[in-house]
Design a protein around this motif. Structure first.
Motif, mmCIF file in Angstrom:
data_model
loop_
_atom_site.group_PDB
_atom_site.id
_atom_site.type_symbol
_atom_site.label_atom_id
_atom_site.label_comp_id
_atom_site.label_asym_id
_atom_site.label_seq_id
_atom_site.Cartn_x
_atom_site.Cartn_y
_atom_site.Cartn_z
ATOM 1 N N TRP A 25 0.822 -1.199 0.000
ATOM 2 C CA TRP A 25 0.000 0.000 0.000
ATOM 3 C C TRP A 25 0.857 1.251 0.000
ATOM 4 C CZ3 TRP A 25 0.166 -3.643 3.901
ATOM 5 C CH2 TRP A 25 0.853 -3.274 5.062
ATOM 6 N N ASN A 26 0.276 2.320 -0.496
ATOM 7 C CA ASN A 26 0.908 3.636 -0.448
ATOM 8 C C ASN A 26 0.523 4.281 0.872
ATOM 9 O OD1 ASN A 26 0.772 6.746 -0.895
ATOM 10 N ND2 ASN A 26 2.164 5.982 -2.477
ATOM 11 N N THR A 27 1.509 4.650 1.685
ATOM 12 C CA THR A 27 1.215 5.132 3.039
ATOM 13 C C THR A 27 0.628 6.538 3.052
ATOM 14 O OG1 THR A 27 3.529 5.851 3.263
ATOM 15 C CG2 THR A 27 2.964 3.660 4.098
ATOM 16 N N ASN A 28 0.693 7.261 1.929
ATOM 17 C CA ASN A 28 -0.010 8.543 1.842
ATOM 18 C C ASN A 28 -1.500 8.353 1.590
ATOM 19 O OD1 ASN A 28 2.321 10.048 2.249
ATOM 20 N ND2 ASN A 28 2.771 10.196 0.051
ATOM 21 N N ARG A 29 -1.840 7.191 1.049
ATOM 22 C CA ARG A 29 -3.240 6.880 0.757
ATOM 23 C C ARG A 29 -3.889 6.068 1.875
ATOM 24 N NH1 ARG A 29 -4.512 6.509 -4.691
ATOM 25 N NH2 ARG A 29 -6.641 6.207 -3.901
ATOM 26 N N ALA A 101 5.320 0.705 -9.657
ATOM 27 C CA ALA A 101 5.377 2.150 -9.874
ATOM 28 C C ALA A 101 4.088 2.821 -9.402
ATOM 29 C CB ALA A 101 5.627 2.445 -11.352
ATOM 30 N N GLY A 102 2.948 2.172 -9.632
ATOM 31 C CA GLY A 102 1.664 2.760 -9.281
ATOM 32 C C GLY A 102 1.445 2.885 -7.790
ATOM 33 N N VAL A 103 1.884 1.873 -7.020
ATOM 34 C CA VAL A 103 1.684 1.953 -5.571
ATOM 35 C C VAL A 103 2.693 2.897 -4.934
ATOM 36 C CG1 VAL A 103 3.141 -0.021 -4.873
ATOM 37 C CG2 VAL A 103 1.120 0.578 -3.530
ATOM 38 N N VAL A 104 3.907 2.970 -5.481
ATOM 39 C CA VAL A 104 4.912 3.897 -4.943
ATOM 40 C C VAL A 104 4.502 5.342 -5.208
ATOM 41 C CG1 VAL A 104 7.312 4.691 -5.150
ATOM 42 C CG2 VAL A 104 6.816 2.244 -5.086
ATOM 43 N N SER A 105 3.948 5.607 -6.390
ATOM 44 C CA SER A 105 3.563 6.969 -6.749
ATOM 45 C C SER A 105 2.267 7.402 -6.070
ATOM 46 C CB SER A 105 3.394 7.083 -8.264
ATOM 47 O OG SER A 105 2.260 6.344 -8.705
ATOM 48 N N GLY A 106 1.479 6.430 -5.603
ATOM 49 C CA GLY A 106 0.193 6.755 -5.004
ATOM 50 C C GLY A 106 -0.962 6.663 -5.974
ATOM 51 N N GLU A 107 -0.689 6.262 -7.208
ATOM 52 C CA GLU A 107 -1.783 6.071 -8.170
ATOM 53 C C GLU A 107 -2.749 4.998 -7.656
ATOM 54 O OE1 GLU A 107 -2.492 4.751 -12.849
ATOM 55 O OE2 GLU A 107 -0.460 4.804 -12.020
ATOM 56 N N PHE A 108 -2.209 3.954 -7.030
ATOM 57 C CA PHE A 108 -3.016 2.891 -6.457
ATOM 58 C C PHE A 108 -2.818 2.876 -4.946
ATOM 59 C CE2 PHE A 108 -1.526 1.136 -10.645
ATOM 60 C CZ PHE A 108 -2.691 1.443 -11.331
ATOM 61 N N ALA A 109 -3.919 2.802 -4.213
ATOM 62 C CA ALA A 109 -3.827 2.813 -2.745
ATOM 63 C C ALA A 109 -3.332 1.477 -2.207
ATOM 64 C CB ALA A 109 -5.192 3.155 -2.151
ATOM 65 N N GLN A 124 13.183 0.979 1.776
ATOM 66 C CA GLN A 124 14.473 1.282 2.392
ATOM 67 C C GLN A 124 14.882 2.736 2.169
ATOM 68 O OE1 GLN A 124 16.348 -0.766 4.355
ATOM 69 N NE2 GLN A 124 14.697 -2.266 4.213
ATOM 70 N N ARG A 125 14.477 3.296 1.030
ATOM 71 C CA ARG A 125 14.835 4.694 0.714
ATOM 72 C C ARG A 125 13.862 5.689 1.337
ATOM 73 N NH1 ARG A 125 16.130 2.419 -4.504
ATOM 74 N NH2 ARG A 125 14.088 3.049 -5.311
ATOM 75 N N GLY A 126 12.846 5.197 2.029
ATOM 76 C CA GLY A 126 11.906 6.090 2.689
ATOM 77 C C GLY A 126 10.740 6.525 1.839
ATOM 78 N N ALA A 127 10.485 5.827 0.722
ATOM 79 C CA ALA A 127 9.316 6.149 -0.112
ATOM 80 C C ALA A 127 8.040 5.808 0.653
ATOM 81 C CB ALA A 127 9.379 5.369 -1.425
ATOM 82 N N PRO A 128 6.928 6.460 0.306
ATOM 83 C CA PRO A 128 5.663 6.229 1.032
ATOM 84 C C PRO A 128 4.996 4.921 0.627
ATOM 85 C CG PRO A 128 5.288 7.761 -0.750
ATOM 86 C CD PRO A 128 6.772 7.488 -0.744
ATOM 87 N N VAL A 129 5.644 3.813 0.936
ATOM 88 C CA VAL A 129 5.114 2.502 0.556
ATOM 89 C C VAL A 129 5.465 1.496 1.640
ATOM 90 C CG1 VAL A 129 7.184 1.802 -0.745
ATOM 91 C CG2 VAL A 129 4.949 0.843 -1.346
ATOM 92 N N ASP A 130 4.561 0.555 1.864
ATOM 93 C CA ASP A 130 4.794 -0.500 2.846
ATOM 94 C C ASP A 130 4.020 -1.730 2.394
ATOM 95 O OD1 ASP A 130 5.799 -1.750 5.086
ATOM 96 O OD2 ASP A 130 4.917 -0.359 6.532
ATOM 97 N N GLY A 131 4.234 -2.829 3.078
ATOM 98 C CA GLY A 131 3.554 -4.046 2.685
ATOM 99 C C GLY A 131 3.681 -5.126 3.730
ATOM 100 N N ILE A 132 3.077 -6.267 3.439
ATOM 101 C CA ILE A 132 3.088 -7.378 4.389
ATOM 102 C C ILE A 132 2.920 -8.686 3.637
ATOM 103 C CG2 ILE A 132 0.580 -7.402 4.789
ATOM 104 C CD1 ILE A 132 1.250 -7.872 7.794
ATOM 105 N N ASN A 133 3.511 -9.729 4.206
ATOM 106 C CA ASN A 133 3.247 -11.104 3.817
ATOM 107 C C ASN A 133 2.213 -11.652 4.785
ATOM 108 O OD1 ASN A 133 4.555 -12.098 1.611
ATOM 109 N ND2 ASN A 133 6.340 -12.838 2.702
ATOM 110 N N PRO A 134 0.933 -11.605 4.478
ATOM 111 C CA PRO A 134 -0.033 -12.188 5.421
ATOM 112 C C PRO A 134 0.230 -13.691 5.579
ATOM 113 C CG PRO A 134 -1.144 -10.842 3.776
ATOM 114 C CD PRO A 134 0.261 -11.039 3.306
ATOM 115 N N GLU A 135 -0.116 -14.210 6.732
ATOM 116 C CA GLU A 135 0.037 -15.640 6.959
ATOM 117 C C GLU A 135 -1.253 -16.367 6.596
ATOM 118 O OE1 GLU A 135 2.263 -18.379 10.290
ATOM 119 O OE2 GLU A 135 1.015 -16.736 10.992
ATOM 120 N N PRO A 136 -1.189 -17.452 5.827
ATOM 121 C CA PRO A 136 0.019 -18.046 5.280
ATOM 122 C C PRO A 136 0.569 -17.234 4.099
ATOM 123 C CG PRO A 136 -1.893 -19.233 4.466
ATOM 124 C CD PRO A 136 -2.398 -18.233 5.476
ATOM 125 N N ALA A 137 1.900 -17.116 4.073
ATOM 126 C CA ALA A 137 2.547 -16.421 2.967
ATOM 127 C C ALA A 137 2.379 -17.232 1.695
ATOM 128 C CB ALA A 137 4.034 -16.221 3.282
#
Length: 226
Positions: A25-29, A101-109, A124-137
């Motif tokens: 997800w884009n953390t700005n969205r 590119a879309g999630v990093v830019s914020g085009e997609f939430a 790692q560079r501090g872009a507004p993006v994060d994510g997770i491996n839900p269990e089960p991965a």
């Protein structure tokens, strides 16, 4: 040195790296505190109109549907998918790079199914993006095989041996992939999502089984979401 699921029973191919299709997800969205952290949380109405996935084979909806069928069983998966459809998950064009590119830019939430290692350099560079491996991965692998009538089979076998060696697996790790050899680990920047580090359970389907299920998963996708 490899788990049995990563080696063809007839020794025709072997998996050399793994990736996991998760939720990004884009953390700005969508803030990380409010972002979906489980597969079931994708059904929460608060994410309606905010989720996207793609139709391609490697990281797209049909592959996820295959894994959902393994997670929930055939009937359970259909019930889950009906609820996911009701939450208006949308199709986006392009490959994994376009999703990235879309999630990093914020085009997609929220992107469902993007391999989580692809956002790691941005994270790692501090872009507004994060994510997770839900269990089960949900794991997928990339395999190598020697083709019939290869012009230089001995050279090809030496290259395969290198890919499976400690040095070869380290080279793949440094390129951003998760090595499959027991004892090999991703580099530190990529360990935050690797089940071998986090201890999360994962679903890793043998290639033959996933291929056998893919046609039906594609038909489900086309019928329900196209």
């Amino acid at each position: 040195a490899l788990p049995i699921l990563l080696v063809d029973k007839d020794h025709m191919w072997v998996a050399v790296w793994s990736a996991w299709n998760g939720i990004t997800w884009n953390t700005n969205r969508v803030s990380t505190a409010e972002a979906p952290k489980t597969w079931e949380s994708l059904l929460d109405p608060k994410y309606k109109d905010k989720m996207f996935w793609q139709s391609g084979s490697a990281q797209g909806a049909p592959r996820l549907i295959t894994h959902f069928r393994m997670m929930y069983g055939e009937d359970g998966a259909m019930e889950y998918l009906k609820k996911l459809k009701a939450n208006d998950i949308r199709i986006i064009p392009g490959d994994a790079g376009a999703q990235e590119a879309g999630v990093v830019s914020g085009e997609f939430a929220i992107i469902v199914g993007l391999p989580v290692h692809q956002i790691s350099p941005h994270k790692q560079r501090g872009a507004p993006v994060d994510g997770i491996n839900p269990e089960p991965a949900l794991a997928r692998t990339s395999a190598v095989a020697l083709i019939r009538n290869a012009p230089h089979p001995s050279v090809a076998m030496l290259f395969i041996d290198f890919l499976l060696s400690v040095d070869g697996q380290q080279a793949l790790a440094e390129a951003g992939f998760a090595p499959t050899r027991k004892g090999s680990q991703p580099i530190p920047e990529y360990r935050w999502f690797a089940p071998s580090v986090t201890g999360k359970k994962e679903i890793m389907l043998p290639t033959q089984q996933e291929n056998a299920m893919y046609e039906k998963s594609t038909a489900i996708y086309n019928d329900m979401f196209r």
